[in-house]
Design a protein around this motif. Structure first.
Motif, PDB file in Angstrom:
ATOM      1  N   MET A   1     -49.358  22.131  90.254  1.00 16.76           N
ATOM      2  CA  MET A   1     -50.340  22.058  89.189  1.00 16.76           C
ATOM      3  C   MET A   1     -50.656  20.603  88.851  1.00 16.76           C
ATOM      4  SD  MET A   1     -51.349  25.021  88.028  1.00 16.76           S
ATOM      5  CE  MET A   1     -50.893  26.736  88.238  1.00 16.76           C
ATOM      6  N   GLU A   2     -51.922  20.310  88.628  1.00 21.94           N
ATOM      7  CA  GLU A   2     -52.309  18.978  88.222  1.00 21.94           C
ATOM      8  C   GLU A   2     -52.055  18.796  86.729  1.00 21.94           C
ATOM      9  OE1 GLU A   2     -56.357  18.505  89.229  1.00 21.94           O
ATOM     10  OE2 GLU A   2     -56.056  18.714  91.380  1.00 21.94           O
ATOM     11  N   LYS A   3     -51.699  17.558  86.361  1.00 19.41           N
ATOM     12  CA  LYS A   3     -51.496  17.282  84.958  1.00 19.41           C
ATOM     13  C   LYS A   3     -52.839  17.208  84.248  1.00 19.41           C
ATOM     14  CE  LYS A   3     -48.116  16.389  83.192  1.00 19.41           C
ATOM     15  NZ  LYS A   3     -47.179  17.287  82.497  1.00 19.41           N
ATOM     16  N   HIS A   4     -52.863  17.662  82.998  1.00 18.56           N
ATOM     17  CA  HIS A   4     -54.070  17.630  82.188  1.00 18.56           C
ATOM     18  C   HIS A   4     -54.292  16.201  81.726  1.00 18.56           C
ATOM     19  CE1 HIS A   4     -57.341  18.912  79.868  1.00 18.56           C
ATOM     20  NE2 HIS A   4     -56.713  19.282  78.747  1.00 18.56           N
ATOM     21  N   ALA A  47     -45.231  30.109  87.542  1.00 14.31           N
ATOM     22  CA  ALA A  47     -46.477  29.707  88.191  1.00 14.31           C
ATOM     23  C   ALA A  47     -47.273  28.757  87.309  1.00 14.31           C
ATOM     24  CB  ALA A  47     -47.311  30.942  88.521  1.00 14.31           C
ATOM     25  N   VAL A  48     -47.299  29.000  85.998  1.00 15.47           N
ATOM     26  CA  VAL A  48     -48.020  28.117  85.074  1.00 15.47           C
ATOM     27  C   VAL A  48     -47.401  26.726  85.080  1.00 15.47           C
ATOM     28  CG1 VAL A  48     -48.475  27.681  82.623  1.00 15.47           C
ATOM     29  CG2 VAL A  48     -48.884  29.949  83.587  1.00 15.47           C
ATOM     30  N   ALA A  49     -46.074  26.658  85.145  1.00 15.00           N
ATOM     31  CA  ALA A  49     -45.388  25.365  85.147  1.00 15.00           C
ATOM     32  C   ALA A  49     -45.474  24.669  86.500  1.00 15.00           C
ATOM     33  CB  ALA A  49     -43.926  25.558  84.771  1.00 15.00           C
ATOM     34  N   GLY A  50     -45.946  25.378  87.520  1.00 13.84           N
ATOM     35  CA  GLY A  50     -45.969  24.805  88.859  1.00 13.84           C
ATOM     36  C   GLY A  50     -44.586  24.753  89.470  1.00 13.84           C
ATOM     37  N   GLY A  51     -43.687  25.638  89.011  1.00 13.19           N
ATOM     38  CA  GLY A  51     -42.318  25.649  89.496  1.00 13.19           C
ATOM     39  C   GLY A  51     -41.999  26.899  90.285  1.00 13.19           C
ATOM     40  N   HIS A  52     -40.711  27.128  90.470  1.00 13.32           N
ATOM     41  CA  HIS A  52     -40.230  28.256  91.252  1.00 13.32           C
ATOM     42  C   HIS A  52     -39.235  29.063  90.416  1.00 13.32           C
ATOM     43  CE1 HIS A  52     -41.948  25.824  94.470  1.00 13.32           C
ATOM     44  NE2 HIS A  52     -41.135  24.842  94.110  1.00 13.32           N
TER      45      HIS A  52
END
Length: 352
Positions: A1-4, A47-52
């Motif tokens: 995920m890209e940072k805002h 998924a929102v955090a871009g993690g596993h």
């Protein structure tokens, strides 16, 4: 995920849109998954955090179905990899193929090149496979031959693990465990939920119906995940709560307890701290604090709040810390689990 890039206060409009996405997502998952709210929310949070996420539970509690349903709801590419002791790294990441006509090698990509990877029974694969998966999880790339190839975005590994059967399994290394954003315990359904599961069986083989034929689950896009990521970034967290997170993580490290108490006396543990220290062999890394900070924000967002509360942090602590704390021999001999130790830590560390 890209940072805002312009992360600020969460606006009311964004909060309403996030709440609508989460509500529709839960409804869509509910068409196929009965109960298991922690699993449903945990998959989305990872998924929102871009993690596993590491999903631990006995067979038959809807782990695979939940992951597959999640991928379909968000229109994401999905691959399931069954981990076995004879699995090779090339079976996961791909390999080089020799072309006799041209005399060149070309890359044949493996199943890891997708958005959602279901690593089924991850602890059954040997060290070389775990090493290849760790590179994918940590670097969002894999190395085939002399080339490093980037993975699609978003990319999330959702791995399952059976807590009972250990024959023919390999213990996951701490470095790989630390790369999992959260670990979710998937328990048996309640009696009421199991009644609904049995009643909804569509045929004698026990395949669950996904609802009426006319009911279509809501379909989102990867952009909706990015929006939720940006919205979670904008949830406010007081500095005192950040220090509380640091205190909780520091409290898992026996060697740094005294130092932590001296440097942050306002957040030092109460007298009960020594009651749990002998159960811990190795504490959590700073990555645990980062994960708890992000997860608490996501929990606040899912609850319709635009600020983090101490309860959000307490709720996040279990999923974030349970796989990052290495228990001592005494804990095993006494039947003390990681969740028991986390409860002791939460009771011992003072609230801000």
């Amino acid at each position: 995920m890209e940072k805002h890039e312009n992360a600020g206060a969460l606006t009311e409009a964004d909060a309403k849109r996030a709440a609508s996405i989460v509500e529709k997502y839960r409804a869509g998952m509910g068409l196929k998954i009965v109960g298991q709210q922690a699993l449903v929310d945990g998959i989305l949070a990872a998924a929102v955090a871009g993690g596993h996420a590491l999903l631990e539970g006995v067979p038959g509690v809807a782990k695979t179905l939940a992951v597959r349903t999640f991928a379909s709801l968000f229109s994401l590419d999905f691959k399931r990899i069954q981990f076995t002791p004879d699995l090779l790294p090339s079976d996961l990441i791909g390999t080089l193929i020799y072309n006799r006509q041209t005399g060149d090698f070309s890359v044949r990509k493996g199943p890891v090149f997708t958005n959602i990877v279901l690593a089924d029974e991850i602890n059954r694969a040997p060290a070389k496979v775990q090493s290849a998966l760790l590179e994918a999880m940590a670097e969002r790339q894999v190395t085939i031959g002399d080339d490093s190839l980037g993975l699609p975005s978003p990319f999330t590994v959702l791995a399952t693990q059976n807590p009972v059967e250990h024959e023919g399994t390999y213990r996951l290394p701490e470095a790989e465990l630390d790369r999992f954003f959260i670990k979710i315990m998937v328990d048996y359904p309640s009696a009421e939920e199991e009644t609904r599961i049995i009643s909804s069986a569509s045929n004698c083989s026990g395949i669950l119906a996904s609802g009426k034929e006319s009911e279509k689950p809501p379909v989102f896009s990867p952009e909706d995940l990015q929006f939720l990521h940006n919205a979670a970034d904008s949830v406010h967290c007081e500095e005192s709560l950040v220090r509380y997170i640091v205190s909780l993580v520091s409290a898992t490290r026996p060697s740094s307890v005294k130092t932590s108490a001296r440097s942050m006396p306002g957040y030092a543990a109460k007298s009960g701290r020594s009651d749990y220290l002998h159960y811990i062999y190795l504490g959590a890394s700073p990555r645990a604090g980062i994960a708890m900070f992000s997860y608490a924000k996501i929990k606040a967002l899912f609850s319709g709040e635009n600020w983090v509360s101490p309860e959000n942090i307490k709720d996040a602590a279990y999923d974030v810390l349970r796989h990052r704390i290495s228990l001592s021999y005494e804990a095993g001999a006494s039947g003390v689990s990681a969740d028991d130790v986390i409860s002791m830590i939460l009771n011992a560390v003072s609230l801000p």
